[in-house]
Structure formats: structure tokens, C-alpha cells
Design a protein around this motif. Sequence first.
Motif, PDB file in Angstrom:
ATOM      1  N   ALA A 160       0.821  -1.206   0.000  1.00  0.00           N
ATOM      2  CA  ALA A 160       0.000   0.000   0.000  1.00  0.00           C
ATOM      3  C   ALA A 160       0.857   1.258   0.000  1.00  0.00           C
ATOM      4  O   ALA A 160       0.602   2.212  -0.748  1.00  0.00           O
ATOM      5  CB  ALA A 160      -0.943  -0.016   1.201  1.00  0.00           C
ATOM      6  N   VAL A 161       1.901   1.260   0.845  1.00  0.00           N
ATOM      7  CA  VAL A 161       2.783   2.430   0.903  1.00  0.00           C
ATOM      8  C   VAL A 161       3.533   2.599  -0.414  1.00  0.00           C
ATOM      9  O   VAL A 161       3.710   3.728  -0.898  1.00  0.00           O
ATOM     10  CB  VAL A 161       3.756   2.291   2.087  1.00  0.00           C
ATOM     11  N   ALA A 162       3.988   1.487  -1.028  1.00  0.00           N
ATOM     12  CA  ALA A 162       4.691   1.579  -2.312  1.00  0.00           C
ATOM     13  C   ALA A 162       3.770   2.130  -3.400  1.00  0.00           C
ATOM     14  O   ALA A 162       4.189   2.954  -4.225  1.00  0.00           O
ATOM     15  CB  ALA A 162       5.228   0.205  -2.707  1.00  0.00           C
ATOM     16  N   ARG A 163       2.514   1.696  -3.403  1.00  0.00           N
ATOM     17  CA  ARG A 163       1.568   2.196  -4.404  1.00  0.00           C
ATOM     18  C   ARG A 163       1.304   3.691  -4.213  1.00  0.00           C
ATOM     19  O   ARG A 163       1.262   4.465  -5.178  1.00  0.00           O
ATOM     20  CB  ARG A 163       0.261   1.416  -4.303  1.00  0.00           C
ATOM     21  N   LEU A 164       1.154   4.097  -2.947  1.00  0.00           N
ATOM     22  CA  LEU A 164       0.932   5.518  -2.670  1.00  0.00           C
ATOM     23  C   LEU A 164       2.155   6.348  -3.040  1.00  0.00           C
ATOM     24  O   LEU A 164       2.030   7.436  -3.628  1.00  0.00           O
ATOM     25  CB  LEU A 164       0.583   5.694  -1.188  1.00  0.00           C
ATOM     26  N   ALA A 165       3.343   5.845  -2.705  1.00  0.00           N
ATOM     27  CA  ALA A 165       4.567   6.580  -3.051  1.00  0.00           C
ATOM     28  C   ALA A 165       4.765   6.651  -4.556  1.00  0.00           C
ATOM     29  O   ALA A 165       5.202   7.681  -5.093  1.00  0.00           O
ATOM     30  CB  ALA A 165       5.774   5.907  -2.391  1.00  0.00           C
ATOM     31  N   ARG A 166       4.437   5.573  -5.286  1.00  0.00           N
ATOM     32  CA  ARG A 166       4.582   5.593  -6.737  1.00  0.00           C
ATOM     33  C   ARG A 166       3.651   6.630  -7.359  1.00  0.00           C
ATOM     34  O   ARG A 166       4.020   7.334  -8.303  1.00  0.00           O
ATOM     35  CB  ARG A 166       4.293   4.195  -7.297  1.00  0.00           C
ATOM     36  N   THR A 167       2.438   6.729  -6.813  1.00  0.00           N
ATOM     37  CA  THR A 167       1.505   7.727  -7.324  1.00  0.00           C
ATOM     38  C   THR A 167       1.986   9.144  -7.018  1.00  0.00           C
ATOM     39  O   THR A 167       1.826  10.060  -7.832  1.00  0.00           O
ATOM     40  CB  THR A 167       0.119   7.502  -6.711  1.00  0.00           C
ATOM     41  N   SER A 168       2.604   9.337  -5.847  1.00  0.00           N
ATOM     42  CA  SER A 168       3.054  10.670  -5.445  1.00  0.00           C
ATOM     43  C   SER A 168       4.267  11.130  -6.237  1.00  0.00           C
ATOM     44  O   SER A 168       4.383  12.303  -6.597  1.00  0.00           O
ATOM     45  CB  SER A 168       3.375  10.680  -3.946  1.00  0.00           C
TER      46      SER A 168
END
Length: 470
Positions: free
Chosen positions: A158-166
Amino acid sequence: MKDFWRAPLRGVIFLVAITGSTLAQDRTTSPLEPTPVSPERIAVGDVADDEQIARRLTAILQSTSWFESVAVDVRDGVVFLDGLTDSPEHLAWAEQLAQRTEDVVAVVNRMTVLERAWWDFSPALAELRLLRAKIIRSLPLIVFSVFILFLSWWGTKAVARLARTSFEGRYGSALMVAIVARLVALPIFLIGLYIVLQVAGLTSLALTLLGGTGLMGVVIGFAFRDIAENLLASILLSLRRPFRPNDLIEVTGQIGIVQRMNTRCTVLMTMDGNHVQIPNATIFKNTIINYTANPNRRSDFVVGIGYDDSITAAQELIAQMLSEHPAVLNDPEPMVLVEVLGASTVNLRIYYWFDASRYGLAKLKSSLQRLTKRKLTDANISMPDEAREVVFPQGVPINMAPPPTGSTSAVSPSIPTPDPAPPAPPPDQENYAEEPVSMDAEGHLHSEAREVQEQAATAPTPEEGEDLLR
């Protein structure tokens, strides 16, 4: 004097006996079984008779299940032990047990140690039963650990997906976005792993893993040096972007259109339709020529004219042909320069610019050389070969007239001087107009990049993985 040495000698003998007994016990202890410990003293009552001692010892030996066919006989305080056991440790333990029983005067150990057959798997089965018991006792802890690991893995994703989007809008490289996202999400998984090790009582193992990370990194770095070098080069190339997909580049003598780039290499499609895989470290450390970065490209070719021809006229004719050609750019202006005075020709080098994204280099050069030859031929400007050649259009007449009166010399032929060449007529514009700018044999001058890209679209890609240029 004898009494003076007797006491110390007895003490030394006693110490040696105790030390030897201890070493023998240490050597016979099995690492697979617990070391039996006998109590200091066993009480059987206020007044222990032989029958009570026998019953008590028999009950104890049978309860351990270490002995078979146990028989204990006591006569006037002397214990006689009979039976079978599976190890010398159990044999010594039974003897010590009898010696420490109250009102026992002496022990006669007549037990026999059974030798295990090679097909006896009872120790292995015992260990398996012990392991099963440990697993059953640790089952709640295992379930909790699996739950923590699943939770940490889900949190990491979840954190990796959020960071990739950011970070997707901040970095133009897909590889850098993926690396930054993973670095941000990695602590979540490490925290979950540390909690599992802490709950399992493996704190020392966790600290060892954390402490050994640096050493393992050095070892892995030496073992996978080339892989790490290519990975780092792919990161730097994806950041600097010296080329993009479908760019025509040249690296280490290889010319091709960029197809894809992964963490190991960059794939090119050459103009011959071959896939070339160049390691990213090689690309990063060598000179990269990008022919697509600037679509305008300059090329040249050489043509030689005769010494008897007008250089100025030849330059003007070639310059006129270049200015009229639709594929040649007028800005920058083409040039026709005298390069060298050769043995039999005056060599002119023609420089011209063209749009490489629209026209092919080889096709355009073929068209220009063909038109140059036609232009010079129509203007009667010769293009001799390397051997010097003198042409006599009227032939070589031989004068056989007699010599003057009074001359005694023999008759010799005379070679007349050839007539000067007639002036060059003006260019035949009608004949030049008949010469097409492009021909079917030349492929109509368009660039081959489109054809190569079509070949690449239908050909299988030799390197799988995420394309870092997209």
C-alpha cells in the motif's frame, strides 16, 4: 615416615579417581538425550529392610521406561541389579540411584546395554515426536507471526503504491519512481519482520541480521559486480535520458533504433533488422551519438572533374542542382568546395543538409550523385578516372612529306597539336528536367526508420522485463 606420605597419597588418588569418573561421564553423555541426574538420597522409611528397598528401586526404574526386564534383588543391604538398557548413561544412572538409597551397603550392577541395530529408527522417531510437540505448543505463535508478516506485506504494498503515485509526476523515469517507492515502503516490512523475530524470542538473530547487512552487502557486491554496475547505469541513463524510444543512435560502432531498456541492457534494432543488446554500463561509459536528437543532418560526397574544365562552372552547376533538389535544405546553405588537386582530377567535395527524419541517407546520396553526374555530363564537363588520359577526337595523322632540299635527315612523322576543345555549351535544361529526382530503385528517398520500426513491431523482443524508457 610411611604415615607421613600415606595421607597425601590417598588424597591424590582420590582426586584422580573423581576426575576420571567425571571425564568418563562426560565422554559417555549423548547429545540427543538429557543427562540423567540422581537424587542425593532416597528415603524408604524409618527402618529400611531389603524388601522395601527392592520394591522402591524397581518402581523407579520401571517408571523411567529406560529399562527392560528389570529385576532388583536385595540381600543384607547389597543390591543386585538385572535387566536391559539402551545406553551406558542409563546403566550408570541406575547404579548411582541404588548407591544413594538408604541402608544400601553395596551395589552389584549386572545390567546389560543393548546395541541398537542399524535399522533402529527409534531415536529419529523420538525426535520427530518432540518436534511435533514443540510445533503444537508454538502453533499460536506461528499463527500470530504469519498474521504480522501478511499485515506488514500488505502495508508495504500500500505504501509503495501511494509513493509511486506521489512521485510519478516528479520523476520522468519509471525506474526511479519504482526505486524510490520501494525504499519508502521497505521500513514497513522490516518493522514487521523485527516484531516477528522479537515475539519468537529471536532478538539476537534479528540483531545479527541487521549487523551483518553491511558485510553481506560487500560480499554480494563483489559477487554480482557486473549486475550491480548495469543496474546503477540503468538508473543514471533513465535519469539523464540521452535517448528515447525509436531514436537512431550509435554506440561502440553499433547503429540502430532504440527499442527498450531494462535493468541489464538496451536493445537496438539495426538497419539490417537485427536485435543488438548492449549492456547499460557499456553505454554509460562510451560515446553516444544520437542522430534523432537533431533531425537535420549533414552529409557529403566527392566528385572529380578534369583539369581542362572550369572549376567555377562545375561548382555553380552542382550548387544549382542542390538548391533545386526538394530533399536538400537551403538553410544551412549547401557548399561545393575544392578538396584536393589529384593526379588526374580536381576533387570537389559537396556538403549538404537534409531532414533525417524524412529522408534516408543512402537514398538521398544516390539521388544527388546521379543528378550531379547528369548535370556535369550535359555541360560537357569531364570526370576522368585516376589514369591521365589524352583524347584525340580526329585521330593522330602522320605527315609523310619529304624533308626540305638539302636536308639529309630521314623522313619522320610529325604529330600535330590537337585542336582546343570547343567552349562548353549552356546546360541542357530540358534533358535535366527529364532526370527524376527519385526513382523506384532508390526507394523514393524516404527514411528507413519507419520500415525498421515496423520490423521491430512484428519481431519478438529478446529481453523481457519492464521498459525503463516508457
